[in-house]
Structures are given as structure tokens and as C-alpha cells.
Scaffold this motif. Structure first.
Motif, short mmCIF file in Angstrom:
data_model
loop_
_atom_site.label_atom_id
_atom_site.label_comp_id
_atom_site.label_asym_id
_atom_site.label_seq_id
_atom_site.Cartn_x
_atom_site.Cartn_y
_atom_site.Cartn_z
N GLU A 153 0.84 -1.19 0.00
CA GLU A 153 0.00 0.00 0.00
C GLU A 153 0.88 1.25 0.00
OE1 GLU A 153 -3.55 2.06 2.67
OE2 GLU A 153 -2.76 0.09 3.18
N GLN A 154 0.63 2.13 -0.94
CA GLN A 154 1.40 3.36 -1.02
C GLN A 154 0.83 4.43 -0.09
OE1 GLN A 154 1.95 4.69 -5.14
NE2 GLN A 154 4.09 4.08 -4.90
N LYS A 155 1.74 5.25 0.45
CA LYS A 155 1.35 6.34 1.32
C LYS A 155 1.49 7.66 0.56
CE LYS A 155 4.23 5.47 4.64
NZ LYS A 155 4.96 5.57 5.92
N ILE A 181 6.38 5.56 -0.63
CA ILE A 181 5.87 6.92 -0.39
C ILE A 181 5.68 7.64 -1.72
CG2 ILE A 181 6.43 9.18 0.58
CD1 ILE A 181 7.94 7.77 2.80
N ASP A 220 -1.83 10.76 3.86
CA ASP A 220 -1.56 9.91 5.03
C ASP A 220 -0.68 10.60 6.06
OD1 ASP A 220 -2.88 7.39 4.17
OD2 ASP A 220 -1.43 7.52 2.54
N GLU A 221 0.33 11.34 5.59
CA GLU A 221 1.24 11.96 6.55
C GLU A 221 1.92 13.17 5.93
OE1 GLU A 221 5.39 9.47 6.05
OE2 GLU A 221 3.83 8.56 7.30
#
Length: 632
Positions: A153-155, A181, A220-221
């Protein structure tokens, strides 16, 4: 399917031979030379194949020489970066230069037609080589990334900071083939950058980052990449991001980059030390080597949070002997084993109680210490409110024992580890620590020996035994709620290494009669600290874990102070550290009344003990406790 994926991943772990890379590049050069001929003759394949095939070996030899000169074949293709591309382009230009020079010489001196390549073909070949060689490197790099990350899963992340540091962070994330990422944009406070694009990615104003924006772009971040960011500004930024339930990471200072380069592994989760509201205190003082070399050093309370970290820093020096005293057997044993595993054997771990004067006297007599660090103390405010006799017995009588023995055996320096709770105390623990300070101030005026008495005073220590951080961690593990005594309560914070380093610095700098305090920046609101800890733990406040306001505990203050009225500070060579002089005292009265306090027996009523404490510490005002009646 899984078997096929595993095969691909195993293959991806292998590195291609540099000679295989070189052979591939030469094949590309041959192919582009063929394409250059086709383009030159307008895609009509009727040129002389014999001439083409005669020139190909020469072109490949020239390419081989060029690539060996720049060593482009030695690069790891999956890690291809800007420097590798520049190197390839230089090699390609060397090839073109060789072809141009040989063509010129061939025409001038009538060499073999093999060396006479039309200039148009050379230039077309140059451009095609740049396109195909560079493109092939990035294609292989992208293919590798797909193999290792396509099934993860990519962020999606935003980089906070669209300056030089932000660009380096973008390159570090983008060039790591195993990174999952995906950078979707930049954030920057500079209005001149907002609304523009960098690497085809939008630069946004921080105010534009709302919950709707986050959901729409699946953020996500956020990675904060601003060098020399003010810690208060960092606290402000992270608080806003945490409120949006975003994870936050931070890029370390450039001096901490490995070999001057940033790698994705160095981008770390933001932690509580980053949110202290001030810059970390770093001390590099060569005086410390001279101060502790060949000395016999004694540490009381050596198994505690501060004491043990103090010991870990002391073992860096070439001391003669290190005497570790604590009445807590198990932690002292753990510390002993830790030091033995590091090969440190010139230590003595002694289970002893500083209240036992005869026992401590025997230790001083046997080892004759040069320096004494006094870290032993009872420090828990609520417990000491209910057990004032114990607070007095350790913090006052025990301290007095160690002080008197330091004078008796001619200790060079005695360093007391105090607390900000000793300043205008509102609880028994703080008041007893203030009395310990007063004993030091008294000794400074009456002692005729060589002992220099020094006080270090600092605020709350992050992560120390019984502090708010371990409590919050345990409450988070149990699913909450976190308990905060008052919504407005604030505290100064420092890390355990900072506290220990300050103590060592004070010992080296101190000449006697000083109280060392330091600039701890702005105090941190405990409620904000609780919210940040919830978010740092991967939960949401208040949806996942809530916070409960329980009311002030007996003796607890809304805020702490670092200086007593009448204590004036002066700066030191370190702008973060200040020196205060002991407040003048009526020496004879202090000595008599402290002796009376120490002579109180265990059967004495708590109210009587606290009353005697208040007679000594005039600024002591019990707060929110059963001793409030003494304020009348």
C-alpha cells in the motif's frame, strides 16, 4: 501468482554485473546509430549497409572508451540519480567528440571511410543516446520499484517546506526504489511560493490543508523538512497537523545526515523531544575531561532515572573509580550488569541508605571520593504529601548526612540535584528539596574546608520514573482515558540526557555557592502533551482515546518557577545556562531549626512535621491539601 511475485522479488534483490550494464549500453549505442542513419535518410532504408556495418565497430569502440572513462557502467541502475545521469551525458558527449574529431581528421588526411561519419548523423546519434540511455535507466528503476512496491500500500505525503531542504527530501523519497511513499505536493508558509509548482507538484498554503482536502487527496502523513526550525514553530505546526489526524515525520538537521547525504531511513517520526518548545541543550566542553579524569566519583541515587543516566555519561571519562550507591537493589543490579557488558569494571555498586550515617561514613572512609553527585531523593509529590516524615528523612536528613561527610573527608565538589518544585513550594516534596538547597547555602558560608557546594535546578524530566510520560503511555496501552489534573496546568520539560549533561557541566564550571538553572524555553501545557501523545501513538483524540480532567492533586501547582525571590541570575558562556547565587540566610537560626526538624521521630504527627517545615521555608504555602490550615 504469489509464487511469481516471490520470484520477481528474489530477482530484484540481485544486482546486475557492471559488465552486463556496459554491454547493454553498447547495444543501445548500436541501435541508436542505426536509428540515426534512418532519420538522416528520411526513413528510407536504402543507404549503404556495408558502410553502416563498417562504421559500427568503430562507434562501439569509441563508446566503450567513453563509458570506461566516466565509469558509467559501475552505477547501480535501481538507484539512478541526478549525478548518474550527468555522468552518462558526459560519456555520451565524449563519444560524440571522438566521432567528430576522427571525422575531421579523416576528411583532412583522407583516412578510411570508416572514420568519416556525417556530422548530422553524429548529432542525431548524440540526442538519441541521451534519450535512450537515460530513459532505459529510469525505465529499469521504475520497473524495479513496481516489483518491490506494487503489492504494498502506497502512502501519499505532503512535504512541509518548499525550499532546498524540501527538494532534497523529495529527491531522497523519490530516488529510493523500495520507498512506498508518493509525494503529492508541498506546503510552505511563503506566500511567494504558494500556488506555484515544483517538479510538477503543487505548493499549497498550510491553511488550505483541511479535512476535506485530506480526504479528497488521501493524504496519510506530512514530512516536515525545514532546517533550523524554531521549536515553538514546530510545536505549532505539529499541533495543527495532529488535529487533522495526520501522521507527522521530520527531517533531521543537516549535520546529522550520513556522509552529508539524506536517506529515506533518516526521516524519523516526530517525538516528544522534538516538541519541547525549545532547542535541545547540547554541551561540548573539553573542561569535562580534565574535571573527571583520574578522579574517584561517588553518585547517590545512582539507579534512578537521573542518577543512572549521569553514570552512563560519566563512564565516557577516564575516572579512577566510580562508586554507585542506591537502596534499590534490582535497578542497581541492572545498571551494574549494563556497565559490565560494556567492559567497565572500575566501579563499585553498593546497596546503602543515605539515612544511615554510619554506613555512609564507612563508604566515604574506604573510598575517599573527590566528587559527589547527590541524586538520591524522594520525588513523588502525592506520596510525600501523605508521608512527610519520609520526605524529611531522605531529602533533608539524608542530604545533610552526605553533606557533612563530604566536608569531613575533604571532597572537592558536592553537586546537589534539585528541582523547580523547590521554588516557592506548595507541597512537602518541594519544601524538603528547598531545605536541602538551604543546607547547601548554609555550608557555603560556614565551611572552612576545601569542599565546593553546587546546586543544579531543573524542571520535569521526560520519561523519568513516575513522570507524566510513562503514566500517559500506560493509560494509552490500556485504551485510555488519559488523566490530566487541570486543563491549564503547564510544566517545563527536559530530556534525561539534557538533565545529566547539565549536572556534569555544573560540576566542571562551578566554583561553589552557585545554583545552576537553564533556559527551558516556553512551558508545555500538559493537556497539549496528552493530545500529542495520543496522536503519536497512532490514535485519534477524542474518538479513540479521551482525556479526563481529574482536578489538582494535593500540593500541585498550575505552573512551576525556576528562581526564588532574591536570586539574581547571570549568564555563562552557554546562553542556555544561567547562574544564580544562594539567597542570604540567617545561618545560626537555619542550622538550629533544621536540626530540630531532623530530630523529629516517626511518631510525630504529620501536621507537626509540616509546620516545622513551614517555619524553615517561609515561602512554602501548602496548596489544595490538608496542610492549608498552616497558611492562616
Amino acid at each position: 501468482m504469489d509464487k511469481f511475485i516471490n520470484i520477481l522479488r528474489k530477482l530484484s534483490d540481485q544486482y546486475a554485473s557492471k559488465w552486463l550494464v556496459l554491454l547493454f549500453d553498447l547495444c543501445v549505442v548500436a541501435f541508436t546509430f542505426f536509428i540515426a542513419y534512418i532519420i538522416r535518410f528520411n526513413f528510407i532504408i536504402d543507404f549503404e549497409f556495408n558502410l553502416f556495418f563498417k562504421q559500427i565497430p568503430f562507434v562501439l569502440v569509441a563508446a566503450l572508451i567513453s563509458f570506461l572513462i566516466v565509469s558509467s557502467h559501475k552505477g547501480v541502475v535501481r538507484f539512478t540519480g541526478a549525478k548518474d545521469i550527468i555522468n552518462i551525458i558526459i560519456g555520451i558527449n565524449i563519444l560524440a567528440t571522438i566521432l567528430i574529431v576522427t571525422t575531421f581528421l579523416s576528411r583532412k588526411y583522407q583516412f578510411d571511410v570508416v572514420f568519416d561519419i556525417p556530422g548530422s548523423i553524429i548529432y542525431i546519434h548524440l540526442l538519441l543516446n541521451i534519450f535512450f540511455l537515460v530513459g532505459s535507466k529510469f525505465f529499469v528503476k521504475s520497473l524495479y520499484r513496481i516489483i518491490v512496491t506494487d503489492f504494498e500500500e502506497q502512502k501519499s505525503v505532503l512535504i512541509y517546506g518548499a525550499g532546498t531542504s524540501g527538494m532534497i527530501t523529495y529527491d531522497a523519497v523519490s530516488n529510493d526504489p523500495k520507498s512506498n511513499i508518493k509525494v503529492v505536493g508541498f506546503l510552505d508558509d511563503n506566500d511567494g511560493k504558494a500556488g506555484k509548482k515544483i517538479n510538477l507538484l503543487n505548493v499549497y498554503e498550510p491553511d488550505k490543508i483541511t479535512k476535506e482536502f485530506i480526504q479528497k487527496n488521501s493524504i496519510d502523513e506530512v514530512i516536515i523538512s525545514i532546517q533550523s526550525i524554531d521549536s515553538n514553530r514546530l510545536l505549532e505546526i505539529t499541533s495543527k497537523l495532529f488535529a487533522l489526524n495526520l501522521k507527522v515525520k521530520i527531517v533531521p538537521a543537516v549535520q546529522n545526515w550520513i556522509d552529508g547525504d539524506l536517506s529515506i531511513g533518516q526521516i524519523k517520526d516526530i517525538n516528544l523531544e522534538d516538541l519541547l518548545g525549545r532547542e535541545p541543550i547540547n554541551i561540548d566542553n573539553p573542561m569535562l575531561v580534565e574535571e573527571y579524569n583520574n578522579k574517584i566519583i561517588l553518585v547517590t541515587g545512582s539507579a534512578g532515572s537521573i542518577g543512572s543516566e549521569l553514570v552512563r555519561k560519566l563512564v565516557r571519562y577516564n575516572f579512577q573509580k566510580l562508586i554507585l550507591i542506591d537502596n534499590s537493589e534490582s535497578p542497581l543490579y541492572d545498571l551494574q550488569q549494563e556497565l559490565h557488558q560494556k567492559g567497565i569494571t572500575n566501579i563499585e555498586c553498593i546497596v546503602a541508605d543515605i539515612r544511615n550515617q554510619i554506613r555512609i561514613d564507612n563508604i566515604f572512609n574506604e573510598y575517599k571520593p573527590d566528587i559527589v553527585f547527590h541524586a538520591a531523593a524522594y520525588k513523588h509529590v502525592p506520596l510525600m504529601e501523605h508521608n512527610p516524615y519520609e520526605a524529611v528523612s531522605v531529602n533533608v536528613r539524608g542530604t545533610n548526612n552526605v553533606i557533612n561527610l563530604s566536608v569531613k573527608y575533604g571532597v572537592e565538589k558536592f553537586i546537589l540535584i534539585s528541582t523547580d518544585k523547590a521554588v516557592n513550594p506548595t507541597n512537602v516534596m518541594g519544601a524538603t528539596k528547598r531545605i536541602a538547597e538551604m543546607i547547601i547555602c548554609y555550608q557555603n558560608t560556614v565551611t572552612t574546608g576545601k569542599t565546593k557546594f553546587i546546586i543544579t535546578r531543573f524542571g520535569n524530566v521526560l520519561g523519568s520514573n513516575g513522570s507524566v510520560i510513562p503514566l500517559f503511555k500506560k493509560q494509552i496501552e490500556n485504551g485510555g482515558p488519559l488523566t490530566v489534573t487541570h486543563k491549564d496546568i503547564i510544566r517545563y520539560f527536559m530530556t534525561i540526557p539534557e538533565a545529566s549533561q547539565l549536572v556534569l557541566e555544573a560540576a566542571a564550571m562551578g566554583l561553589g555557592q552557585e545554583i545552576f538553572v537553564f533556559d527551558m524555553g516556553k512551558p508545555v501545557r500538559i493537556l497539549d502533551l496528552a493530545v500529542n501523545m495520543i496522536t503519536l501513538s497512532g490514535f485519534r483524540y477524542p474518538e479513540d482515546i479521551d482525556i479526563k480532567i481529574t482536578g489538582l492533586r494535593p500540593g500541585e501547582k498550575i505552573f512551576e518557577e525556576l528562581l526564588v525571590d532574591g536570586e539574581n541570575t547571570k549568564p555563562t558562556y552557554n546562553e542556555k545556562i544561567m547562574i544564580a547565587k544562594c539567597k542570604p540566610l540567617n545561618n545560626l537560626d537555619v542550622k538550629i531549626i533544621i536540626e530540630e526538624l531532623c530530630n523529629l521521630g516517626p511518631s510525630t504527627q504529620n501536621i507537626a512535621i509540616v509546620s516545622k517545615i513551614k517555619d524553615i521555608v517561609k515561602e512554602y504555602n501548602p496548596n489544595n491539601s490538608k496542610y492549608d490550615v498552616l497558611n492562616n
